[in-house]
Motif scaffolding. Structure first.
Motif, PDB file in Angstrom:
ATOM      1  N   ALA A  19      56.839  57.136  60.184  1.00 51.14           N
ATOM      2  CA  ALA A  19      56.541  57.451  58.950  1.00 51.14           C
ATOM      3  C   ALA A  19      57.766  59.018  59.104  1.00 51.14           C
ATOM      4  N   GLY A  20      59.121  58.301  57.900  1.00 47.73           N
ATOM      5  CA  GLY A  20      59.786  59.981  57.294  1.00 47.73           C
ATOM      6  C   GLY A  20      59.442  60.662  56.686  1.00 47.73           C
ATOM      7  N   SER A  21      60.882  61.512  55.505  1.00 45.62           N
ATOM      8  CA  SER A  21      59.783  62.875  54.831  1.00 45.62           C
ATOM      9  C   SER A  21      59.690  61.334  53.705  1.00 45.62           C
ATOM     10  N   GLY A  22      58.544  61.543  52.191  1.00 47.23           N
ATOM     11  CA  GLY A  22      59.040  61.168  51.540  1.00 47.23           C
ATOM     12  C   GLY A  22      57.996  59.759  51.637  1.00 47.23           C
ATOM     13  N   THR A  23      57.234  59.502  53.051  1.00 47.15           N
ATOM     14  CA  THR A  23      55.847  58.121  52.960  1.00 47.15           C
ATOM     15  C   THR A  23      55.182  58.600  53.480  1.00 47.15           C
ATOM     16  N   TYR A  24      53.891  58.239  53.387  1.00 47.73           N
ATOM     17  CA  TYR A  24      52.785  57.896  53.790  1.00 47.73           C
ATOM     18  C   TYR A  24      52.644  56.762  55.327  1.00 47.73           C
ATOM     19  N   THR A  25      51.116  57.485  55.727  1.00 44.45           N
ATOM     20  CA  THR A  25      50.625  56.099  56.269  1.00 44.45           C
ATOM     21  C   THR A  25      49.112  55.914  56.180  1.00 44.45           C
ATOM     22  N   ARG A  26      48.518  54.734  56.352  1.00 45.21           N
ATOM     23  CA  ARG A  26      47.832  54.413  55.890  1.00 45.21           C
ATOM     24  C   ARG A  26      47.067  52.544  56.569  1.00 45.21           C
ATOM     25  N   HIS A  27      46.596  52.410  57.384  1.00 49.83           N
ATOM     26  CA  HIS A  27      45.825  51.291  57.770  1.00 49.83           C
ATOM     27  C   HIS A  27      46.530  50.570  58.403  1.00 49.83           C
ATOM     28  N   GLY A  28      47.548  51.641  59.223  1.00 45.92           N
ATOM     29  CA  GLY A  28      48.394  50.849  60.018  1.00 45.92           C
ATOM     30  C   GLY A  28      49.363  50.116  58.847  1.00 45.92           C
ATOM     31  N   PHE A  29      49.881  50.713  57.921  1.00 45.27           N
ATOM     32  CA  PHE A  29      51.403  50.491  57.016  1.00 45.27           C
ATOM     33  C   PHE A  29      51.551  51.876  56.713  1.00 45.27           C
ATOM     34  N   ILE A  30      53.374  51.368  56.383  1.00 43.13           N
ATOM     35  CA  ILE A  30      53.801  53.368  55.878  1.00 43.13           C
ATOM     36  C   ILE A  30      53.960  52.189  54.623  1.00 43.13           C
ATOM     37  N   PHE A  31      53.564  53.933  53.450  1.00 40.81           N
ATOM     38  CA  PHE A  31      54.233  53.993  52.093  1.00 40.81           C
ATOM     39  C   PHE A  31      55.129  54.448  51.975  1.00 40.81           C
ATOM     40  N   SER A  32      55.726  54.617  50.694  1.00 44.71           N
ATOM     41  CA  SER A  32      56.202  55.484  49.722  1.00 44.71           C
ATOM     42  C   SER A  32      56.066  56.690  49.109  1.00 44.71           C
ATOM     43  N   SER A  33      55.881  58.018  49.137  1.00 44.29           N
ATOM     44  CA  SER A  33      55.058  58.776  48.367  1.00 44.29           C
ATOM     45  C   SER A  33      56.133  59.906  47.749  1.00 44.29           C
ATOM     46  N   LEU A  34      56.863  58.641  46.798  1.00 42.56           N
ATOM     47  CA  LEU A  34      58.067  58.971  45.877  1.00 42.56           C
ATOM     48  C   LEU A  34      58.555  57.666  45.364  1.00 42.56           C
ATOM     49  N   ALA A  35      59.155  58.364  44.313  1.00 42.65           N
ATOM     50  CA  ALA A  35      59.794  57.185  44.093  1.00 42.65           C
ATOM     51  C   ALA A  35      61.757  57.656  44.215  1.00 42.65           C
ATOM     52  N   GLY A  36      61.870  56.898  44.975  1.00 44.51           N
ATOM     53  CA  GLY A  36      63.658  56.818  45.168  1.00 44.51           C
ATOM     54  C   GLY A  36      63.940  56.094  46.396  1.00 44.51           C
ATOM     55  N   CYS A  37      65.032  55.833  47.457  1.00 48.73           N
ATOM     56  CA  CYS A  37      66.056  55.263  47.861  1.00 48.73           C
ATOM     57  C   CYS A  37      64.980  55.113  49.642  1.00 48.73           C
ATOM     58  N   LEU A  38      64.882  53.731  49.749  1.00 52.07           N
ATOM     59  CA  LEU A  38      64.634  53.391  50.989  1.00 52.07           C
ATOM     60  C   LEU A  38      65.977  53.621  52.540  1.00 52.07           C
ATOM     61  N   GLU A  39      65.264  55.073  52.978  1.00 49.38           N
ATOM     62  CA  GLU A  39      66.400  54.445  54.282  1.00 49.38           C
ATOM     63  C   GLU A  39      66.010  54.696  55.259  1.00 49.38           C
ATOM     64  N   LYS A  40      66.569  54.099  55.822  1.00 48.73           N
ATOM     65  CA  LYS A  40      65.806  53.036  58.310  1.00 48.73           C
ATOM     66  C   LYS A  40      66.920  53.809  58.981  1.00 48.73           C
ATOM     67  N   ARG A  41      66.500  55.461  60.321  1.00 45.55           N
ATOM     68  CA  ARG A  41      66.912  55.403  60.928  1.00 45.55           C
ATOM     69  C   ARG A  41      66.576  55.480  62.445  1.00 45.55           C
ATOM     70  N   SER A  42      68.385  54.972  62.478  1.00 45.28           N
ATOM     71  CA  SER A  42      67.826  54.039  63.761  1.00 45.28           C
ATOM     72  C   SER A  42      67.231  55.265  65.155  1.00 45.28           C
ATOM     73  N   GLU A  43      66.788  55.385  65.590  1.00 48.71           N
ATOM     74  CA  GLU A  43      65.975  56.963  66.649  1.00 48.71           C
ATOM     75  C   GLU A  43      66.372  56.241  68.152  1.00 48.71           C
ATOM     76  N   ASP A  44      67.109  56.982  69.225  1.00 45.46           N
ATOM     77  CA  ASP A  44      66.976  56.464  70.234  1.00 45.46           C
ATOM     78  C   ASP A  44      65.519  56.671  70.799  1.00 45.46           C
ATOM     79  N   SER A  45      64.884  57.106  70.673  1.00 46.49           N
ATOM     80  CA  SER A  45      63.290  56.972  71.290  1.00 46.49           C
ATOM     81  C   SER A  45      63.080  54.924  70.497  1.00 46.49           C
ATOM     82  N   GLY A  46      63.232  54.444  69.996  1.00 44.74           N
ATOM     83  CA  GLY A  46      62.727  53.181  69.877  1.00 44.74           C
ATOM     84  C   GLY A  46      62.592  52.584  68.385  1.00 44.74           C
ATOM     85  N   LEU A  47      61.379  53.184  67.472  1.00 39.97           N
ATOM     86  CA  LEU A  47      61.365  52.625  66.289  1.00 39.97           C
ATOM     87  C   LEU A  47      62.303  53.595  65.504  1.00 39.97           C
ATOM     88  N   PRO A  48      62.834  52.978  64.813  1.00 38.68           N
ATOM     89  CA  PRO A  48      63.529  53.684  63.288  1.00 38.68           C
ATOM     90  C   PRO A  48      62.906  54.515  62.688  1.00 38.68           C
TER      91      PRO A  48
END
Length: 192
Positions: A19-48
């Protein structure tokens, strides 16, 4: 690819991404905490990293504690109805309605406050948001601090009045005095 994401949308599971900025996690899922555009960035450590970026065009909203500039539309014995025009120094694209209740006009002698001696329709007022409103999207505002209150008022003659005390303004043309809850204006809040 940016895809629009409404507020509260379930984006993915926490096993698929972090979960990055503008999101929150609940019950194992990531939700958006504001209305906007979804971005996925790959990280070296594994998970985007999934984040939601607020659209530059999206509406800035008055928030609790924010100082807003508003215009008085109507008054009665219990409250003043206002339209919120600015949050801080940012003009709002759409109008939000607010209410300044009699008991929130000033900090002292609240029981002696009279709305019509504090505000008049057309006045420009600095106020602080004290709670986000109800179904009618009415924000509750307060002018109880010295810095808050009327910043611009016009006299019957249509001339901008000059504050002469914390509770009176005077028309420079006719010298008529009018009661107002006058703001002790800090220069950074003055809207031209």
């Amino acid at each position: 690819p940016l895809s629009p994401s409404p507020l509260g949308e379930r984006l993915c599971s926490t096993e698929e991404a972090t979960a990055g900025s503008g999101t929150y996690t609940r019950h194992g899922f990531i939700f958006s905490s504001l209305a906007g555009c979804l971005e996925k960035r790959s990280e070296d450590s594994g998970l985007p990293v999934v984040s939601v970026v607020r659209d530059a065009e999206s509406q800035l909203l008055p928030d609790v504690g924010a100082v807003v500039t508003c215009k008085v539309c109507s008054i009665n014995s219990r409250f003043a109805k206002v339209h919120i025009l600015y949050v801080g120094s940012t003009p709002l694209k759409s109008t939000f309605r607010g209410t300044i209740r009699r008991e929130d006009i000033r900090a002292t002698e609240k029981d002696k406050v009279e709305v019509y001696k504090s505000f008049r329709p057309g006045d420009i007022v600095l106020a602080k948001v004290i709670s986000l409103g109800d179904a009618q999207s009415n924000y509750l505002l307060s002018t109880a601090e010295n810095e808050l209150g009327v910043v611009v008022a016009r006299s019957e003659a249509g001339v901008q009045m000059v504050p002469i005390s914390w509770c009176e303004m005077q028309c420079p043309r006719t010298h008529t005095k009018d009661f107002r809850k006058v703001a002790r204006v800090q220069p950074q809040f003055l809207q031209t």
